[in-house]
Design a protein around this motif. Structure first.
Motif, PDB file in Angstrom:
ATOM      1  N   LEU A 263      -1.674   2.092  -1.024  1.00 60.16           N
ATOM      2  CA  LEU A 263      -1.986   1.184  -2.127  1.00 60.16           C
ATOM      3  C   LEU A 263      -1.169   1.581  -3.360  1.00 60.16           C
ATOM      4  O   LEU A 263      -0.612   2.663  -3.429  1.00 60.16           O
ATOM      5  CB  LEU A 263      -3.496   1.236  -2.447  1.00 60.16           C
ATOM      6  CG  LEU A 263      -4.443   0.989  -1.269  1.00 60.16           C
ATOM      7  CD1 LEU A 263      -5.901   1.128  -1.721  1.00 60.16           C
ATOM      8  CD2 LEU A 263      -4.201  -0.383  -0.652  1.00 60.16           C
ATOM      9  N   ASP A 264      -1.125   0.703  -4.334  1.00 61.90           N
ATOM     10  CA  ASP A 264      -0.381   0.979  -5.565  1.00 61.90           C
ATOM     11  C   ASP A 264      -0.774  -0.070  -6.599  1.00 61.90           C
ATOM     12  O   ASP A 264      -1.549  -0.981  -6.295  1.00 61.90           O
ATOM     13  CB  ASP A 264       1.136   0.933  -5.294  1.00 61.90           C
ATOM     14  CG  ASP A 264       1.946   1.751  -6.299  1.00 61.90           C
ATOM     15  OD1 ASP A 264       1.371   2.230  -7.294  1.00 61.90           O
ATOM     16  OD2 ASP A 264       3.153   1.916  -6.075  1.00 61.90           O
ATOM     17  N   TYR A 265      -0.268   0.076  -7.804  1.00 58.06           N
ATOM     18  CA  TYR A 265      -0.504  -0.940  -8.841  1.00 58.06           C
ATOM     19  C   TYR A 265       0.801  -1.173  -9.575  1.00 58.06           C
ATOM     20  O   TYR A 265       1.586  -0.247  -9.774  1.00 58.06           O
ATOM     21  CB  TYR A 265      -1.621  -0.506  -9.807  1.00 58.06           C
ATOM     22  CG  TYR A 265      -1.534   0.932 -10.285  1.00 58.06           C
ATOM     23  CD1 TYR A 265      -2.036   1.975  -9.506  1.00 58.06           C
ATOM     24  CD2 TYR A 265      -0.944   1.253 -11.502  1.00 58.06           C
ATOM     25  CE1 TYR A 265      -1.950   3.295  -9.930  1.00 58.06           C
ATOM     26  CE2 TYR A 265      -0.864   2.578 -11.938  1.00 58.06           C
ATOM     27  CZ  TYR A 265      -1.367   3.587 -11.140  1.00 58.06           C
ATOM     28  OH  TYR A 265      -1.272   4.893 -11.561  1.00 58.06           O
ATOM     29  N   ASP A 266       1.003  -2.442  -9.985  1.00 55.59           N
ATOM     30  CA  ASP A 266       2.291  -2.825 -10.551  1.00 55.59           C
ATOM     31  C   ASP A 266       2.289  -2.778 -12.075  1.00 55.59           C
ATOM     32  O   ASP A 266       2.768  -3.710 -12.731  1.00 55.59           O
ATOM     33  CB  ASP A 266       2.677  -4.219 -10.039  1.00 55.59           C
ATOM     34  CG  ASP A 266       2.870  -4.197  -8.527  1.00 55.59           C
ATOM     35  OD1 ASP A 266       3.380  -3.195  -8.008  1.00 55.59           O
ATOM     36  OD2 ASP A 266       2.499  -5.188  -7.858  1.00 55.59           O
TER      37      ASP A 266
ATOM     38  N   TYR B 193      -6.163  -1.119  -9.041  1.00 54.29           N
ATOM     39  CA  TYR B 193      -5.880  -1.717  -7.737  1.00 54.29           C
ATOM     40  C   TYR B 193      -6.321  -3.172  -7.815  1.00 54.29           C
ATOM     41  O   TYR B 193      -7.393  -3.474  -8.357  1.00 54.29           O
ATOM     42  CB  TYR B 193      -6.655  -1.001  -6.622  1.00 54.29           C
ATOM     43  CG  TYR B 193      -6.630  -1.787  -5.328  1.00 54.29           C
ATOM     44  CD1 TYR B 193      -5.460  -1.847  -4.573  1.00 54.29           C
ATOM     45  CD2 TYR B 193      -7.739  -2.506  -4.904  1.00 54.29           C
ATOM     46  CE1 TYR B 193      -5.415  -2.611  -3.414  1.00 54.29           C
ATOM     47  CE2 TYR B 193      -7.705  -3.257  -3.745  1.00 54.29           C
ATOM     48  CZ  TYR B 193      -6.535  -3.308  -3.004  1.00 54.29           C
ATOM     49  OH  TYR B 193      -6.491  -4.066  -1.866  1.00 54.29           O
TER      50      TYR B 193
ATOM     51  N   TRP C 202      -1.021   6.071  -3.082  1.00 57.70           N
ATOM     52  CA  TRP C 202       0.122   6.007  -2.163  1.00 57.70           C
ATOM     53  C   TRP C 202      -0.278   6.503  -0.768  1.00 57.70           C
ATOM     54  O   TRP C 202       0.129   5.925   0.235  1.00 57.70           O
ATOM     55  CB  TRP C 202       1.291   6.852  -2.696  1.00 57.70           C
ATOM     56  CG  TRP C 202       2.045   6.224  -3.834  1.00 57.70           C
ATOM     57  CD1 TRP C 202       1.954   4.948  -4.276  1.00 57.70           C
ATOM     58  CD2 TRP C 202       3.039   6.873  -4.661  1.00 57.70           C
ATOM     59  NE1 TRP C 202       2.832   4.758  -5.328  1.00 57.70           N
ATOM     60  CE2 TRP C 202       3.505   5.913  -5.578  1.00 57.70           C
ATOM     61  CE3 TRP C 202       3.581   8.164  -4.713  1.00 57.70           C
ATOM     62  CZ2 TRP C 202       4.487   6.206  -6.527  1.00 57.70           C
ATOM     63  CZ3 TRP C 202       4.552   8.458  -5.647  1.00 57.70           C
ATOM     64  CH2 TRP C 202       4.997   7.494  -6.562  1.00 57.70           C
TER      65      TRP C 202
END
Lengths: 602, 602
Positions: B471-474, B514, B467
């Motif tokens: 960036l982040d991942y779903d 990522y 964060w």
């Protein structure tokens, strides 16, 4: 001087008061009665006219409820007040009970006889509380009955008159939004909730909505009033005669009617066929009864002012920055003085609290302090809600830590800051603990996070560095802060119970701590403003973040640099550079020299 | 070879199948019918006999539901399956709908005529789902009606027979607790819930409870059975004739009766006057109907096996360590081979998947893979649920990343590991992203936390470093993992929806990631075992923590050391030293040399 330091005395006539109340209950055919600390506005402060719990029991804490039966009586308090309640309430009259473990209803069910009728004042309790009480008592074959006219008031002969200070207008320029705009925002929320109107009973909600302020209470500049707002944004403000200051009608303008406070209940009772939004936690039970009795449909939901009030306008954010600059300079003068005087060993906690308030007053902008300063030397610093009195005052000695949690009410903003400083060499283990608390504070400060992130998430980030070291603190990481309003406001909360997502414009405190009982307490507190969302450099997704509002050095002598990571040290050095650049122009020569040392890069 | 690679073909006769189903619905007087992907056990896998959704629509994803009306039909799928559903389901027959945004009931309400009667198979839907559907349809003047006998089955002429593999005993020594002890644990939970019995429909719950395993499904070694357990711990196991292996009765012992599977509903219907614990999410609607029809009182609550199953015994933890040692050696052999062969540019994803499974088989302990390996080269690595087929197979080239997510089912434990490696020089930005993902993984690994900490809290700690970089991942950070059972199990979940507190003994995956669409995907996954509580050195309060189970190098060539803090680098070096010490004795000379380099200190 706003703050006072008298030790709360144990009055001599509590027993007679309790007897008179019992006689009145018997006269009315009641087997028991609840005396809560709250007034009809369910706020942190109550005026002397509503200090029923203190009048009856002597207990002056900010939360609690007494239960009076014919042959016994109990005082329910939460853990932080155990000691104070033992000192203030006569153990021969009052059985002390833990508020959260043993609910009032369960105690009554065990203590009263079957068929007992327990009275309560419908203005002093919310619906949720009364529903739980009624269910518990019904299961025991007892009844909880609302009274007409508080029986305690009937025997309280020298009861003070309720406050009715003239209401002051709050400038649109500071609020950043006219009352008419705010009324439309709240009206839209009422429509979105499928309701026709909302009853407002929280003073700071009404103060925010109508851009007014008041002086009915210490510390909270909101008038003790009620209001009704409908789905078109029309407001009726219910107030006491003395509250209607000259020019108030003109300030409120069209669309806001003024009626006497005692017509509020009838107005709520007159909403036949309408859907009324009421807050199950904070709206008095009396309103639910009046609305239902009058044929209204009740839509339970949050007070519709809470969320928009928490999301500050640009003008409020700018005001907060101004207030923090002014407050930071006062704090720097104070800390400079403390650093100079404390090593001599002659300072007491009260002298320190007085000096701090004097520095804030010297800004010529202080309207009030935002709460009674917590000034805890040495072991007193470990008492989280410590409030110094003549009875507890203590001399600060070299080799001790000093914890000071304080704040100011300025027209342009409310401040709340905690600094912990060492006098001479810090005690064993203090630097490590201080640095871990600082890591916790910085973890929040530099966090970035997507929309939807809650206060609990941020609380977790704060605690992580302390948890890794096997340490923790038994309070939240932070609370919402008003704009020249309550120093504690919702709906956001940086705590284990913080389920509300953070939104850009919210102001929160960021105040992790560590407390070693009998030795020292550490807390470091800055206020932060939620900002963004924006995409961090080199990133892809928009993230919220925090702008630090508080400007005041953090004691470098208590930092173990070896425990800080690079990002943490970088933040601290940048913060101190910013503090020095901002405060230096506001200080005299000696204070500037002190500031330069206090803000030197690590 | 467990894994297969056929591209799912679009069968030619979907249109005819849909017509036959519509004719059958018309014959029964139904205006519509729901065809969910689930079977009566609501698990991740369904046997061919229950693959109704795939038979009807061609769509083979692991979640979805079709809705068939006389004149139109819709296929509801979640976002990750949009592409696959478009490829597999005939757009002329099926309107694709997003499962989470447009609930089935709302679509039917808009598409069917007033008074419509929509059928559903009461064995294939849970109570919560049906209650929501019924409320939505009732508001539109429609009805949702349970059918007797699935109308799709009536027109499915070549429907495969249901699986009925012989049930295998699972050794008490590996489970660490006899079935009799487990039955008493669950019986106590039933009593604590105020119930007299519980109906169990989740295969892994029954497998865990009775120390049995099965082969009815790929990847999940639990038999497709039902069970009833009463508050004294007596169990009735409902199974198909073929499932009753020789010796099963002796293994189950006293207190466990065996009855035919088709008597389950009647048994639930025979609990007149009893309180039956049923899980509103996973128990079929048919059981609620049977219980209520039979005069039982329903206590809604979690499946009482889920929590005790998730808290591993010492024997299960020891087994997991053994399984991870064996699996880690196989992974090391595989990665050594990949490092040697990949730079030549001749490897395809399928070849890589085959080699990986071969290395696991070579342990001579592999019972199955724990899920179909995700082998994504270059841009395919960015497809989170990618499963390579002959149609998508891709050659891996130098300058690309390779993401491999895989696991094994061993008698002593279930593994799940993801490694991302570079072939030659990594693509632009990959090292920074990999290091940030590594920081996320380490943040979880080294976290300490008090009792009461939830999966959401841990998920927050993982995301914080990403964060901060925008960036982040779903997907979630991690899921529970079984002991030679499901590679995905609850109730814990390291995700935004993880409300269950972590308990010592739980095994979770720790797999932040990522994904840069069209370029590369990064995920690093270890399994961790919740351990403690214990007081960290120099601390005061007991904290839980994680023991890392997975033993396999993390690609050092993708790490930017400048982005790691000291604690992170220390952890990585210690982990690699541990991995080398553990795996080296199990490897040949060349692989040992490779391991030494892969595990060198940073």
């Amino acid at each position: 001087m706003f703050q006072t330091f008298e030790a709360p005395g144990a009055a001599a006539d509590r027993s007679a008061r309790l007897s008179r109340l019992r006689a009145e209950l018997a006269r009315r055919g009641l087997d028991g009665f609840l005396v809560p600390r709250a007034d009809a506005h369910q706020g942190e402060y109550v005026p002397p006219s509503d200090a029923r719990l203190a009048w009856l029991t002597g207990f002056t804490g900010s939360a609690g409820v007494a239960t009076v039966l014919a042959d016994r009586a109990a005082l329910f308090i939460d853990g932080r007040y155990t000691l104070q309640a033992r000192q203030q309430a006569d153990g021969a009259l009052w059985s002390l009970q833990p508020l959260h473990e043993a609910p009032v209803g369960a105690w009554i069910a065990g203590a009263a006889k079957a068929g007992a009728k327990i009275g309560f004042d419908p203005w002093l309790h919310g619906l949720t509380e009364i529903e739980a009480l009624r269910a518990r008592l019904a299961a025991a074959g007892m009844e909880a009955a609302p009274v007409e006219g508080n029986p305690l008031d009937a025997v309280w002969e020298d009861r003070p008159a309720p406050p009715a200070a003239p209401i002051r207008p709050y400038p649109d320029a500071l609020a950043g939004r006219s009352a008419a705009e705010k009324r439309e925002i709240v009206a839209a929320a009422i429509r979105a909730a499928g309701a026709d109107a909302a009853a407002l009973t929280l003073p700071d909600s009404v103060a925010w909505l109508l851009n007014i302020r008041g002086d009915d209470l210490p510390r909270l500049p909101a008038p003790l009033v009620f209001a009704l707002i409908d789905a078109a944004g029309a407001v009726t403000l219910f107030l006491r005669p003395g509250q209607e200051a000259e020019g108030l009608r003109a300030h409120l303008g069209e669309g806001v009617a003024i009626r006497p406070r005692d017509e509020f209940e009838a107005a709520v009772g007159g909403l036949c066929g309408k859907a009324l939004l009421l807050d199950g936690q904070s709206a008095p039970f009396a309103l639910f009864r009046a609305a239902e009795g009058g044929g209204a449909r009740i839509a339970k939901g949050d007070d519709p002012c809470r969320l928009p009030k928490a999301i500050k306008t640009e003008a409020e954010a700018a005001g907060a920055r101004e207030a923090h600059l002014r407050d930071g300079a006062a704090m720097a003068r104070f800390l400079c003085w403390l650093d100079r005087e404390a090593p001599g060993g002659g300072l007491t906690e009260i002298a320190i609290a007085k000096r701090l308030e004097a520095e804030r007053r010297a800004t010529n902008a202080l309207m009030d302090i935002s709460f009674d300063s917590i000034v805890g030397s040495g072991p007193n610093g470990a008492i989280v809600h410590y409030r110094v009195t003549e009875a507890t005052d203590r001399r600060l000695s070299p080799g001790e830590l000093m914890l000071i949690d304080s704040g100011g009410q300025y027209l342009d903003g409310t401040t709340d800051i905690t600094r912990t400083v060492t006098v001479g060499f810090p005690p064993e283990g203090a630097a490590r603990a201080f640095t871990l608390v600082l890591k916790a504070m910085i973890a929040v400060t530099i966090a970035r996070f997507p929309e939807g992130t809650t206060g609990r998430d941020i609380d977790t980030l704060a605690r992580a560095p302390l948890w890794r070291a096997g340490l923790d603190y038994d309070h939240g990481t932070g609370h919402g802060v008003g704009a020249y309003l309550g120093v504690h406001e919702g709906p956001q909360s940086l705590s284990r119970r913080g389920t509300v997502p953070l939104r850009a414009g919210m102001i929160c405190s960021n105040e992790p701590g560590y407390y070693r009982t009998g030795a020292f307490g550490i807390r470091i507190e800055n206020l932060v403003l939620v900002e963004g969302p924006s995409v961090p450099e080199g990133g892809e997704r928009p993230m919220l973040g925090f702008e630090t509002l508080t400007l005041c050095p953090i004691d470098r002598r208590l930092i173990d640099p070896a425990l800080l990571g690079r990002a943490e040290r970088d933040w601290l050095n940048a913060y101190h550079a910013r503090v020095e650049a901002a405060l230096a122009p506001l200080l005299g020569e000696a204070e500037r020299a002190w500031l330069g040392k206090a803000c030197a890069a690590l």
